[in-house]
Design a protein around this motif. Structure first.
Motif: not given
Length: 182
Positions: A34-38, A109-115, A119-122
């Protein structure tokens, strides 16, 4: 592009990512991290958690002060209830702290999921832009249904289509010019 064995992840139906792709449907539960762009994700999450923590401190202090005032009023009226009231105050403090910790974990957790959705789209956009920069104009950007930046998907795909059309127009002009020169 075939999936490597290490990238195979089961879907809800028990299929693998490669199996779902072969069947023509989107695989589920492909995320390995879930951490694509740490850096980005942890910075935004830290900011959100810090703001919520500061607000919780003020809220918890207000609740504690209200409880202490209420307890002092009860003890003033009925001094024999002081041990019971103090014990009740301790339980209330533990409940407030436990609730605050659960709330902070939820915000994290919600912040990680939302970011991750941004980050995944970017990351997907960056990869496709690199392909275009390498000269491959027949790429298309496909974002997940819940990703942020969805408005860029159609714009990017329109851009690559226009680049392809322009390239074919240039090819046709060059062929016509070559025919004239022959």
């Amino acid at each position: 592009m075939a999936a490597e064995p290490s990238t195979l992840a089961p879907t809800a139906a028990g299929d693998t990512v490669a199996g779902a792709a072969e069947a023509g449907r989107r695989p589920r539960f492909r995320r390995r991290s879930f951490l694509v762009n740490r850096r980005y994700q942890l910075r935004v999450t830290a900011l959100a958690v810090t703001v919520v923590l500061v607000l919780l401190v003020f809220l918890n202090l207000a609740l504690y002060q209200a409880s202490v005032r209420s307890s002092a009023d009860v003890v003033r009226v009925a001094p024999e209830l002081e041990p019971f009231v103090r014990a009740q105050d301790r339980v209330l403090v533990y409940l407030i702290l436990a609730g605050s910790v659960v709330f902070l974990v939820g915000v994290f957790l919600v912040s990680i999921l939302e970011t991750h959705k941004t980050a995944g789209a970017a990351l997907a956009l960056e990869r496709r832009l690199r392909e275009v920069a390498a000269g491959r104009l027949n790429v298309q950007l496909r974002l997940r249904r819940d990703d942020n930046l969805r408005e860029l998907e159609s714009t990017f795909n329109l851009m690559t289509q226009n680049l392809q059309d322009q390239a074919w127009t240039d090819v046709e002009r060059l062929e016509a010019l070559a025919e004239r020169l022959e």
